[in-house]
Design an enzyme around this catalytic site. Sequence first.
Site, PDB file in Angstrom:
ATOM      1  N   ASP A 224       0.820  -1.210   0.000  1.00 55.80           N
ATOM      2  CA  ASP A 224       0.000   0.000   0.000  1.00 55.80           C
ATOM      3  C   ASP A 224       0.858   1.267   0.000  1.00 55.80           C
ATOM      4  O   ASP A 224       1.872   1.336   0.704  1.00 55.80           O
ATOM      5  CB  ASP A 224      -0.852  -0.048   1.284  1.00 55.80           C
ATOM      6  CG  ASP A 224      -1.852   1.067   1.377  1.00 55.80           C
ATOM      7  OD1 ASP A 224      -2.737   1.126   0.515  1.00 55.80           O
ATOM      8  OD2 ASP A 224      -1.754   1.882   2.317  1.00 55.80           O
ATOM      9  N   GLU A 268       1.284  -0.349  -5.023  1.00 57.87           N
ATOM     10  CA  GLU A 268       0.269   0.668  -5.240  1.00 57.87           C
ATOM     11  C   GLU A 268       0.999   2.009  -5.268  1.00 57.87           C
ATOM     12  O   GLU A 268       1.380   2.554  -4.240  1.00 57.87           O
ATOM     13  CB  GLU A 268      -0.774   0.705  -4.109  1.00 57.87           C
ATOM     14  CG  GLU A 268      -1.907   1.653  -4.479  1.00 57.87           C
ATOM     15  CD  GLU A 268      -2.502   2.474  -3.340  1.00 57.87           C
ATOM     16  OE1 GLU A 268      -3.596   3.013  -3.529  1.00 57.87           O
ATOM     17  OE2 GLU A 268      -1.877   2.606  -2.274  1.00 57.87           O
TER      18      GLU A 268
HETATM   19  C1  GLC Z   1      -4.497   3.116  -0.195  1.00 58.03           C
HETATM   20  C2  GLC Z   1      -5.778   2.313  -0.094  1.00 58.03           C
HETATM   21  C3  GLC Z   1      -6.876   3.177   0.462  1.00 58.03           C
HETATM   22  C4  GLC Z   1      -6.440   3.718   1.814  1.00 58.03           C
HETATM   23  C5  GLC Z   1      -5.089   4.432   1.710  1.00 58.03           C
HETATM   24  C6  GLC Z   1      -4.516   4.746   3.060  1.00 58.03           C
HETATM   25  O1  GLC Z   1      -4.588   4.128  -1.128  1.00 58.03           O
HETATM   26  O2  GLC Z   1      -6.119   1.794  -1.349  1.00 58.03           O
HETATM   27  O3  GLC Z   1      -8.079   2.478   0.580  1.00 58.03           O
HETATM   28  O4  GLC Z   1      -7.410   4.585   2.311  1.00 58.03           O
HETATM   29  O5  GLC Z   1      -4.140   3.625   1.056  1.00 58.03           O
HETATM   30  O6  GLC Z   1      -4.066   3.562   3.667  1.00 58.03           O
END
Ligand code: GLC
Length: 568
Positions: A224, A268
């Site tokens: 993440d 991500e």
């Molecule tokens: C990422 C996740 C999202 C979350 C953010 C903070 O972007 O996809 O859902 O709110 O991280 O952890």
Amino acid sequence: MRRLAGPAETGYSLAACVRAGGFLVDPEWYRDAVFYELHVRAFADGNADGVGDFLGLTERLDHLVDLGVDCLWLLPFYPSPRRDDGYDIADYCAIDPAFGTLDDFRLFLAEAHARGLRVITELVLNHTSDQHPWFIAARASRDSPLRDFYVWSDTTERYRDARIIFCDTEKSNWTFDEASQAYYWHRFYAHQPDLNFDNPKVLEEIWGVMRFWLDQGVDGFRVDAVPYLIERDGTSCENLPETHGVLKELRRRVDTAYPGHAKVLLAESNMWPEDVRPYFGDGDEFHMAFHFPIMPRMFMALRLEDRKPIIDIIERTPSLPPGGQWGLFLRNHDELTLEMVTQIERDYMWDEYARDPIARLNLGIRRRLAPLMDNDRRRIELLTAMLFSLNGSPFLYYGDEIGMGDDVTRGDRNGVRTPMQWSSRRNAGFAPAEVTSLFAPLIDDPVFGFASVNVESQRGSTSSLLSWVKALLRVRKQTHVFGRGTIRFFTPKNHRVLCWLRSLDAEDVLVVNNLAATAQAVELDLADFAGAVPVEMFGGSLFPRIKATSYMLTMAPYGFYWFRLRRI
Ligand code: GLC
């Protein structure tokens, strides 16, 4: 039951495969895989308390096998105050009791593996919940031994060039902590303090977390929010070389500690392609990264009836090191993000897809695929077919295989995280509980409600969206060209038609998409393939042999073709 695909099934050289647990494993399995993202909480309730759990998920694995997906991506299921739906973790190495026990998780993983399904989980390493014991200890006093696990300051002057991501709710990336009379740094919600990766102990702790889950047998992580690990004054605090240093170190440890286990790391990183490319390193950082900017451009191209946005972004995308793969998606658990578009493009997307401001959130649109497509099967199918034939591994979001709807009146992104619709029976077959105990209301409007949109009824119908998605998966699996091949675009005069060629070794697949709501004709220059016969991959029909002169195709509104070019 299926086994995890071995070299015989994937057709890849034995030399490239490694032995793990007695099986030969293709280390690049993720390049052929179709991923399925799901929320344990929203998928199926096995203990009748109204909340989805691992028991329920395990009971529903056969749906996923039947659908034909290869790898499940589970949203966070760890103990958490759930102020960001679990991305605010209070304990990294446990299961939120609402979702079951560690034994339930182990059983689920064993059952998934026995069916040939791989599983990746969430590694949220940029931040914790403010309820995590590390933060509780860190804020207790300025002398706490854990103080340095987080990023503190006496003023809000530092890191002023970092943007605010959750701009609808947060006014600053600093929040004042009354207890210790200092500001702490957070890139997301104020209750999610950022970990301090300048402190080597933090990396050791996160490595411990990774080992814990890898030892349970998970097949990798969706990592993440990776661009934000390290902060430096005078920079945007994103994509810094030191951040890449941390990530490379974690990859090195995975490779060293789990040789031959084919674990996958997926980034991500919601950035432009040239900024995401470094996350692959020289094949020594991530195996995969999501391609964020292509997603809104698929929606844009469809509305504009013009191929340009898609071709432009793919041509701007650098090539990947060997073994690297893009993750492609149309929708996920977050808002349809419009961060990677220009202001003009964003306004266009908001105007076309979210005229009602309630559908907008931060820099995005909080809607599912089917409502975005006005529930038009032709458009849903066209976008999904494009997703499955572009250069990457496709990710399906749970419920989109049956065309589930959303509820924009629910807070945050909760409107796209509602209970899975299994049947038209009580609680949509999601939970044998009292309706008042459901963790979230079901979608029950006349168009998208569970009485009309559900797995059971679609399973019984050969013309349903579910049956169509299954067929699409089967066709994709006939060849490795979609997962591993190169992509080359054609530019016929008709700009409403988007056409590309996927090639791998001696195999060529031609993909032709009509982005328009009207029938179109297109003349393609296929002289390089003169003599070949296009074989339509869904029905197996032979099309007229290609000649040196241009090749004419007529396309139904939003129609598409996948042709294998057979040279005889
Ligand atoms: C990422 C996740 C999202 C979350 C953010 C903070 O972007 O996809 O859902 O709110 O991280 O952890």
